[in-house]
Design a protein around this motif. Structure first.
Motif, PDB file in Angstrom:
ATOM      1  N   GLY A  21       0.792  -1.224   0.000  1.00 49.69           N
ATOM      2  CA  GLY A  21       0.000   0.000   0.000  1.00 49.69           C
ATOM      3  C   GLY A  21       0.820   1.267   0.000  1.00 49.69           C
TER       4      GLY A  21
ATOM      5  N   LYS B   5      14.287  -0.595   2.989  1.00 53.15           N
ATOM      6  CA  LYS B   5      13.832  -1.205   4.254  1.00 53.15           C
ATOM      7  C   LYS B   5      14.777  -2.343   4.660  1.00 53.15           C
ATOM      8  CE  LYS B   5       9.271  -1.608   4.847  1.00 53.15           C
ATOM      9  NZ  LYS B   5       7.900  -2.156   4.703  1.00 53.15           N
TER      10      LYS B   5
ATOM     11  N   ASP C 234      -2.247  -9.999   5.793  1.00 51.47           N
ATOM     12  CA  ASP C 234      -3.538  -9.686   6.404  1.00 51.47           C
ATOM     13  C   ASP C 234      -4.576  -9.310   5.347  1.00 51.47           C
ATOM     14  OD1 ASP C 234      -4.751  -9.673   9.016  1.00 51.47           O
ATOM     15  OD2 ASP C 234      -5.226  -7.584   8.588  1.00 51.47           O
TER      16      ASP C 234
ATOM     17  N   GLY D  30      -6.732  -7.255   4.103  1.00 46.46           N
ATOM     18  CA  GLY D  30      -8.113  -7.009   4.487  1.00 46.46           C
ATOM     19  C   GLY D  30      -8.908  -6.154   3.521  1.00 46.46           C
TER      20      GLY D  30
ATOM     21  N   LEU E 160      -9.900   2.228   1.793  1.00 46.63           N
ATOM     22  CA  LEU E 160      -9.316   3.536   2.062  1.00 46.63           C
ATOM     23  C   LEU E 160      -8.973   4.271   0.774  1.00 46.63           C
ATOM     24  CD1 LEU E 160      -6.870   2.384   4.894  1.00 46.63           C
ATOM     25  CD2 LEU E 160      -9.235   3.130   5.120  1.00 46.63           C
TER      26      LEU E 160
END
Ligand SMILES: Cc1cc2nc3c(=O)[nH]c(=O)nc-3n(C[C@H](O)[C@H](O)[C@H](O)COP(=O)(O)O)c2cc1C
Ligand code: SF4
Ligand code: FES
Lengths: 155, 518
Positions: B155, B163, B182, B184, B386
């Motif tokens: 996302g 990272k 996850d 979702g 979102l």
């Protein structure tokens, strides 16, 4: 049905899993698999064995949607309420299911047969609308298919 | 020669009857005494054709779908074991336009192989990335991933190599790789599909991440709504351990890496990385403030890579083919390929992996084929609950992180939901607020309280109560949530709400029903 020995089973589950890094969720999952819900009596045992306060364990149990504090019906019907399913008419299906079962979401039918729960996406969004009955997935639901599913759950 | 018949075991295929179709085929094989066997593969991603049954003939694989149990006898009668003609036949699977026009890097094996066959995996270039990684220095692996331009697919789009470098450089007695499975968001299922259809690629990617960063332990946190993915991953980890891909000596090297599968407990917010870490530790899934970054103080306070499934599953091909190969796909700062998930009210829903840069309109109209209902498209939500709603007038937006951001949208996990003209955008805005209220972790006020106020305000607008004043209030709530929330649940809920208000103002001015009737 024999009353399961909650204390002994809880202790054995905790002992099996407490060596994990971050064992609390696996323990609660296992307890729910064993009893069908997370009985209040388990909490002090878990707290004691994991060296947590009882409030901490309670806080975790209540945070997650999956953990039940009371037994569910014999069948659990989860209807997807998220956007992709909405775009294919899941709101209307939900009204239909509620009418067929005579209950709202988060409720169980009087005969203890079915608990109806909302779920927000099952990853079946291209075969929407979707539902899950006792862990089995169903997609492309229409009026007939959802009526069959409800009938199956009612049994 | 034994004929091989493929019937997917992917959850979406199961949801539309794949098990029943497999049983019917089994029965027919026995009754007719033919020499054939069934392989339960992953899905090819053409979900509108599921259950998609394939037959391996002399030359390639022939596709039939969507197959119902009642079609099976007629398929046998039509000689489908030899690739015979039938109304459900689509010819060679590879030639179906939806499939042929993709660039499948991450999903190259998904739907092709038996998910739990390591022989299959090896035959299709599996483990070559890990073998290469073992022969490289950790810093070289990290550089390869950085140079590939891979950005986190979960996302936020943060560069994966950077990272990894932070974790590689961090000191600590124990480091971790945590895979965020996850998933979702509505309209996303790429993570699920790869875990069910090609689980070893995720294991391979995590092992490479471990070697690169010095982490010897990994966790895959899979949402509990995905029981099939959990079962396949569990089994794949067991096989990988048995075959010494995981364990004290990865493929016989000096590197150790092992991993475990964990199940979530039904909380959307646990997809947020710090909330996920709390959950993995056995706490309430409440978002942690950053800093400290999880890369420095993550799982149990130790340096931790938290990466999405797609990010990790894209690493093996990068190591195998080289950074340049991967980077050459895409546009601008969006490099490589992206598995677009086309869902909702769409004719050809499914998983479409392609280099960045197609326009939204091409995806919806050309690849998706428009709506399933046959009605005009009204809105497309990109990036899950979102993400913003786009009107048809913005269909020229290219699929690229920056291009979407420039239009007040986001790519997110690359899921897109198509809505036809029957959708009520005020209702969708209300739902966005409702979802935020249900799933809020409760840590900050704008999200916890603002979302509930948002639902009430949307309801007032719908009832025609001081609509102008309440629209201003709704926008103000969004502003507060956007700038006052700790994480993107509260911070991004304004995207669907504001985009609905901005692009579909007509739905926010309900005709004053009562007055009109008088
Ligand atoms: C509310 C919320 C939900 C999220 N859900 C997910 C998710 O399901 N999967 C995921 O990979 N990232 C999710 N993220 C993003 C993660 O916080 C994080 O950025 C990501 O896992 C990092 O991996 P990546 O760099 O490989 O993308 C979510 C973020 C927020 C704020
Ligand atoms: S924005 Fe919402 S979900 Fe995110 S930390 Fe704040 S309360 Fe929790
Ligand atoms: S939105 Fe219903 S399954 Fe994804």
């Amino acid at each position: 049905m024999p009353v399961p020995d909650i204390d002994a089973r809880t202790l054995s589950i905790v002992n099996d899993l407490k060596g994990l890094e971050g064992p609390l969720l696996p323990i609660l999952h296992e307890i729910q698999a064993e009893f069908g819900y997370v009985p209040e009596d388990c909490l002090p045992i878990i707290a004691r064995e994991l060296n947590l306060s009882r409030a901490e364990v309670h806080g975790v149990v209540t945070f997650y949607h999956d953990y039940r504090r009371h037994p569910a019906g014999r069948h659990v019907l989860k209807l997807c309420r998220a956007e992709a399913c909405q775009s294919m008419g899941s709101d209307r299906l939900a009204e239909k299911v509620k009418a067929l079962l005579g209950i709202d979401f988060h409720e169980t039918t009087g005969d203890g047969a079915v608990t109806l729960e909302p779920v927000y996406c099952l990853g079946l969004c291209s075969t929407a609308p979707a539902a899950m009955l006792d862990g089995e997935v169903h997609g492309r639901l229409d009026d007939d298919a959802i009526a069959d599913l409800v009938a199956e759950a009612r049994r | 020669m034994t004929v091989t018949i493929f019937v997917p075991r992917d959850a979406a295929a199961l949801a539309v009857g794949a098990d029943k179709v497999a049983a019917a085929i089994e029965k027919e094989i026995a009754a007719r005494g033919v020499d054939a066997r069934i392989v339960r593969n992953g899905s090819r991603g053409m979900l509108w054709l599921e259950p998609l049954v394939e037959v391996r003939a002399d030359h390639g694989r022939i596709a039939y779908g969507p197959v119902r149990p009642s079609d099976v006898a007629s398929l046998f009668d039509a000689g489908f074991l030899e690739g015979g003609a039938h109304p459900l036949c689509h010819g060679q699977t590879h030639d179906i336009p939806f499939y042929a026009s993709q660039t499948r890097l991450t999903f190259s094996r998904c739907g092709v192989t038996d998910p739990l066959s390591l022989d299959d995996y090896r035959q299709y270039r599996g483990l070559t990335g890990l073998e290469k990684a073992i022969s490289m220095a950790p810093a070289e692996i990290v550089k390869e991933v950085t140079d590939s331009g891979l950005r986190g697919r979960g996302g936020a789009g943060f560069p994966t190599g950077i990272k990894w470098k932070t974790v590689m450089d961090a000191a600590g007695p124990q480091k971790y790789i945590v895979c965020n499975a996850d998933e979702g968001d509505s309209a996303t299922f790429a993570d699920r599909m790869i875990m069910e259809g090609d689980p070893f690629v995720l294991i391979e990617g995590m092992a490479i991440a471990g070697i690169a960063t010095g982490a010897t332990k990994g966790y895959v946190y899979i949402r509990s709504e995905y029981p099939h993915a959990i079962a396949v991953m569990d089994e794949a980890v067991r096989i990988a351990r048995q075959e010494k891909i995981l364990g004290a000596s990865v493929l016989g090297s000096a590197y150790a890496f092992d991993m475990e599968v964990r199940s979530g407990a039904g909380a959307y917010v646990c997809g947020e990385e710090t909330s996920l870490l709390n959950s993995l530790e056995g706490r309430r899934g409440i978002v942690r403030a950053k800093p400290p970054l999880p890369a420095l103080q993550g799982f149990l306070g130790r340096p931790t890579v938290v990466n999405n499934v797609m990010s990790l599953a894209s690493v093996p091909v990068i190591l195998d083919r080289g950074a340049g190969f991967y980077r050459d796909f895409g546009m601008g700062r969006s490099r490589g390929t992206i598995p677009i998930q086309i869902a909702g009210n769409v004719k050809h829903g499914g998983l479409y992996e392609v280099a960045f840069g197609l326009t939204l309109g091409e995806i919806v109209e050309k690849i998706g084929g428009g709506t399933a209902s046959g009605r005009p498209v009204k809105a497309v939500q990109v990036g899950g609950p979102l993400g913003a709603y786009f009107p048809v007038s913005m269909f020229d937006t290219p699929f690229d992180y920056e291009a979407f951001a420039a239009r007040d949208g986001l790519i997110g996990h690359a899921g897109i939901t198509v809505f036809d003209d029957t959708v009520d955008m005020l209702k969708q805005a209300r739902f966005a607020m409702e979802f935020c209220a249900i799933e809020s972790c409760g840590k900050c006020t704008p999200c916890r309280i603002g979302s509930t106020r948002g639902v009430e305000t949307a309801d007032k607008i719908a009832r025609g109560i001081e609509p102008e004043k309440n629209k201003v209030l709704l926008a103000d709530l969004c502003n507060t949530m956007k700038f006052g929330s700790l994480c993107a649940l509260g911070g991004f809920t304004p995207y669907p709400v504001m985009s609905a208000m901005t692009h579909f103002p007509e739905d926010f001015s309900p005709a004053p029903v009562v007055e009109a009737a008088e």
